[in-house]
Write a protein that holds these residues in place. Sequence first.
Motif, PDB file in Angstrom:
ATOM      1  N   PRO A  30       5.510  13.439  -7.680  1.00 49.58           N
ATOM      2  CA  PRO A  30       4.611  14.578  -7.937  1.00 49.58           C
ATOM      3  C   PRO A  30       3.210  14.400  -7.357  1.00 49.58           C
ATOM      4  CG  PRO A  30       5.857  14.013  -9.907  1.00 49.58           C
ATOM      5  CD  PRO A  30       6.088  12.903  -8.927  1.00 49.58           C
ATOM      6  N   ASN A  31       2.810  13.158  -7.096  1.00 52.88           N
ATOM      7  CA  ASN A  31       1.454  12.904  -6.603  1.00 52.88           C
ATOM      8  C   ASN A  31       1.397  12.603  -5.105  1.00 52.88           C
ATOM      9  OD1 ASN A  31       0.103  13.149  -9.164  1.00 52.88           O
ATOM     10  ND2 ASN A  31       1.039  11.190  -9.737  1.00 52.88           N
ATOM     11  N   ARG A  32       2.489  12.884  -4.385  1.00 56.98           N
ATOM     12  CA  ARG A  32       2.528  12.606  -2.946  1.00 56.98           C
ATOM     13  C   ARG A  32       2.015  13.799  -2.145  1.00 56.98           C
ATOM     14  NH1 ARG A  32       2.033   7.553  -2.593  1.00 56.98           N
ATOM     15  NH2 ARG A  32       3.135   6.624  -4.356  1.00 56.98           N
ATOM     16  N   ASP A  33       1.385  13.472  -1.004  1.00 57.85           N
ATOM     17  CA  ASP A  33       0.885  14.508  -0.093  1.00 57.85           C
ATOM     18  C   ASP A  33       1.719  14.603   1.180  1.00 57.85           C
ATOM     19  OD1 ASP A  33      -1.347  15.228  -1.704  1.00 57.85           O
ATOM     20  OD2 ASP A  33      -2.401  13.434  -0.982  1.00 57.85           O
ATOM     21  N   ARG A  34       2.118  13.445   1.724  1.00 62.97           N
ATOM     22  CA  ARG A  34       2.869  13.422   2.978  1.00 62.97           C
ATOM     23  C   ARG A  34       3.987  12.390   2.860  1.00 62.97           C
ATOM     24  NH1 ARG A  34      -0.796  10.888   5.968  1.00 62.97           N
ATOM     25  NH2 ARG A  34      -2.140  10.674   4.154  1.00 62.97           N
ATOM     26  N   ILE A  35       5.213  12.820   3.059  1.00 65.20           N
ATOM     27  CA  ILE A  35       6.370  11.939   2.901  1.00 65.20           C
ATOM     28  C   ILE A  35       7.167  11.908   4.200  1.00 65.20           C
ATOM     29  CG2 ILE A  35       8.505  11.506   1.627  1.00 65.20           C
ATOM     30  CD1 ILE A  35       7.301  13.027  -0.724  1.00 65.20           C
ATOM     31  N   LEU A  36       7.551  10.705   4.600  1.00 65.92           N
ATOM     32  CA  LEU A  36       8.386  10.516   5.782  1.00 65.92           C
ATOM     33  C   LEU A  36       9.718   9.945   5.317  1.00 65.92           C
ATOM     34  CD1 LEU A  36       7.590  11.041   8.755  1.00 65.92           C
ATOM     35  CD2 LEU A  36       7.235   8.561   8.998  1.00 65.92           C
ATOM     36  N   ASP A  55       4.191  19.783  -3.642  1.00 69.04           N
ATOM     37  CA  ASP A  55       2.936  19.954  -2.909  1.00 69.04           C
ATOM     38  C   ASP A  55       2.872  19.075  -1.658  1.00 69.04           C
ATOM     39  OD1 ASP A  55       2.000  21.768  -4.834  1.00 69.04           O
ATOM     40  OD2 ASP A  55       1.249  20.133  -6.092  1.00 69.04           O
ATOM     41  N   ALA A  56       3.922  18.327  -1.394  1.00 67.22           N
ATOM     42  CA  ALA A  56       3.905  17.390  -0.268  1.00 67.22           C
ATOM     43  C   ALA A  56       4.577  17.991   0.962  1.00 67.22           C
ATOM     44  CB  ALA A  56       4.611  16.094  -0.652  1.00 67.22           C
ATOM     45  N   ASP A  92      -0.577   5.154   9.253  1.00 72.29           N
ATOM     46  CA  ASP A  92      -0.945   5.855   8.015  1.00 72.29           C
ATOM     47  C   ASP A  92      -0.594   7.338   8.065  1.00 72.29           C
ATOM     48  OD1 ASP A  92      -2.017   3.403   7.281  1.00 72.29           O
ATOM     49  OD2 ASP A  92      -4.074   3.967   7.783  1.00 72.29           O
ATOM     50  N   ALA A  93       0.497   7.666   8.704  1.00 73.19           N
ATOM     51  CA  ALA A  93       0.899   9.069   8.853  1.00 73.19           C
ATOM     52  C   ALA A  93       1.332   9.699   7.541  1.00 73.19           C
ATOM     53  CB  ALA A  93       2.036   9.180   9.868  1.00 73.19           C
ATOM     54  N   ALA A  94       1.775   8.893   6.590  1.00 74.40           N
ATOM     55  CA  ALA A  94       2.260   9.410   5.307  1.00 74.40           C
ATOM     56  C   ALA A  94       1.816   8.489   4.189  1.00 74.40           C
ATOM     57  CB  ALA A  94       3.784   9.517   5.331  1.00 74.40           C
ATOM     58  N   ASP A  95       1.790   9.015   2.965  1.00 72.00           N
ATOM     59  CA  ASP A  95       1.477   8.133   1.834  1.00 72.00           C
ATOM     60  C   ASP A  95       2.747   7.605   1.168  1.00 72.00           C
ATOM     61  OD1 ASP A  95       2.223  10.496   0.623  1.00 72.00           O
ATOM     62  OD2 ASP A  95       0.314  10.826  -0.402  1.00 72.00           O
ATOM     63  N   SER A 114       8.766  -3.205   8.841  1.00 72.30           N
ATOM     64  CA  SER A 114       7.432  -3.376   9.428  1.00 72.30           C
ATOM     65  C   SER A 114       6.909  -2.052   9.974  1.00 72.30           C
ATOM     66  CB  SER A 114       7.480  -4.426  10.548  1.00 72.30           C
ATOM     67  OG  SER A 114       7.798  -5.701  10.026  1.00 72.30           O
ATOM     68  N   ALA A 115       7.802  -1.264  10.592  1.00 72.07           N
ATOM     69  CA  ALA A 115       7.408   0.049  11.099  1.00 72.07           C
ATOM     70  C   ALA A 115       7.031   0.977   9.953  1.00 72.07           C
ATOM     71  CB  ALA A 115       8.538   0.652  11.927  1.00 72.07           C
ATOM     72  N   PHE A 116       7.760   0.894   8.844  1.00 67.09           N
ATOM     73  CA  PHE A 116       7.448   1.713   7.668  1.00 67.09           C
ATOM     74  C   PHE A 116       6.043   1.376   7.146  1.00 67.09           C
ATOM     75  CE2 PHE A 116      12.183   2.025   6.181  1.00 67.09           C
ATOM     76  CZ  PHE A 116      12.510   2.616   7.391  1.00 67.09           C
ATOM     77  N   ALA A 117       5.753   0.060   7.071  1.00 66.26           N
ATOM     78  CA  ALA A 117       4.460  -0.380   6.545  1.00 66.26           C
ATOM     79  C   ALA A 117       3.315   0.115   7.431  1.00 66.26           C
ATOM     80  CB  ALA A 117       4.435  -1.900   6.439  1.00 66.26           C
ATOM     81  N   ARG A 118       3.529   0.156   8.726  1.00 61.83           N
ATOM     82  CA  ARG A 118       2.498   0.663   9.646  1.00 61.83           C
ATOM     83  C   ARG A 118       2.271   2.158   9.436  1.00 61.83           C
ATOM     84  NH1 ARG A 118       2.410   3.776  13.832  1.00 61.83           N
ATOM     85  NH2 ARG A 118       4.675   3.898  14.035  1.00 61.83           N
ATOM     86  N   ALA A 119       3.358   2.890   9.199  1.00 61.37           N
ATOM     87  CA  ALA A 119       3.271   4.348   9.103  1.00 61.37           C
ATOM     88  C   ALA A 119       2.804   4.836   7.742  1.00 61.37           C
ATOM     89  CB  ALA A 119       4.628   4.966   9.422  1.00 61.37           C
ATOM     90  N   SER A 120       2.767   3.963   6.743  1.00 61.16           N
ATOM     91  CA  SER A 120       2.400   4.379   5.390  1.00 61.16           C
ATOM     92  C   SER A 120       0.987   3.939   5.025  1.00 61.16           C
ATOM     93  CB  SER A 120       3.381   3.801   4.371  1.00 61.16           C
ATOM     94  OG  SER A 120       3.002   4.164   3.054  1.00 61.16           O
ATOM     95  N   SER A 121       0.295   4.821   4.333  1.00 58.95           N
ATOM     96  CA  SER A 121      -1.034   4.485   3.834  1.00 58.95           C
ATOM     97  C   SER A 121      -0.977   3.961   2.407  1.00 58.95           C
ATOM     98  CB  SER A 121      -1.940   5.719   3.884  1.00 58.95           C
ATOM     99  OG  SER A 121      -1.432   6.738   3.024  1.00 58.95           O
ATOM    100  N   ASP A 122       0.195   4.051   1.778  1.00 60.61           N
ATOM    101  CA  ASP A 122       0.278   3.653   0.370  1.00 60.61           C
ATOM    102  C   ASP A 122       1.598   2.971   0.009  1.00 60.61           C
ATOM    103  OD1 ASP A 122      -0.358   3.388  -2.332  1.00 60.61           O
ATOM    104  OD2 ASP A 122       0.444   5.361  -2.824  1.00 60.61           O
ATOM    105  N   LEU A 123       2.702   3.724  -0.002  1.00 58.63           N
ATOM    106  CA  LEU A 123       3.945   3.191  -0.555  1.00 58.63           C
ATOM    107  C   LEU A 123       5.072   3.220   0.473  1.00 58.63           C
ATOM    108  CD1 LEU A 123       4.357   2.224  -3.528  1.00 58.63           C
ATOM    109  CD2 LEU A 123       5.687   4.300  -3.896  1.00 58.63           C
TER     110      LEU A 123
END
Length: 268
Positions: A30-36, A55-56, A92-95, A114-123
């Motif tokens: 519920p608190n996500r803005d951008r999901i990949l 809302d994401a 940081d394309a997604a949170d 490793s690619a996921f960690a690069r693309a995420s700003s949070d989780l």
Amino acid sequence: MRRFTAEYLERTREGMWGGSREALADLDLPNRDRILDVGCGTGELARVLAEDAPDAAVVGVDADPRLLRVAREQAGISVIGGDATRLPVVDDAADLVVCQALLSNLPSPSEAVSAFARASSDLVAAVEPDNASVGVDSSVAAEVTLERSVREAYLDGVETDVSLGDRVSDLFADAGLSDIRTRRHHQRKVVEPPYSEGDVKSARLKATGEGLDRYETELRQTLSDSEFDALRAEWREMGRSVVDQMQAGQYRRAEVVPFDVTVGRVLD
């Protein structure tokens, strides 16, 4: 990387998120803005993410354009083509970057994490089955023993770790993620009267041997030609028993698939 048809993905993931969404609680949807959703396939998980994170912006990524077409047309999500180990997005394309049953089908799952960690700003999150621990019960006794034999031979012959399960946490740690948590859940699939169209089709595939043929490459890695032919003959005989019981309204089958939901946080 192993490839799958849209029909296979829809059948194997059918009903996975139809009931409780408790398994996804740690994703804080519920608190996500951008999901990949990486390796989104036909969009089954992406559809759930969009529902639970209204809302994401949810975007699916997959290397197979055929699957992306199904995800776009049937799941109604935005999609982009790309390799899980070389994501075509900025840092940081997604949170939240998440995958379902992807790492266990990759030759180098650590590169993907490793690619996921690069693309995420949070989780970062992964939903991965433990195929070595699947349990089956059936009114056709031969189905239980044959599926166990096929599963063991398949696990020996497949080139990726399809029983990765709770070892995903080690991959997350190696990628530098923190606050790593893993929860095990179980998906239960039941076949009983009245049978669905999919149930009937699955029984027919057993009776013709086609259901086994899709795993032929992996099985022949560990079985001789004569062993595979004998196994296929037993499989078809078992399938005919399934069809007979189904026609009499007596066939029942239950399958339990353990899967682990692992989440990790990207360090600032």
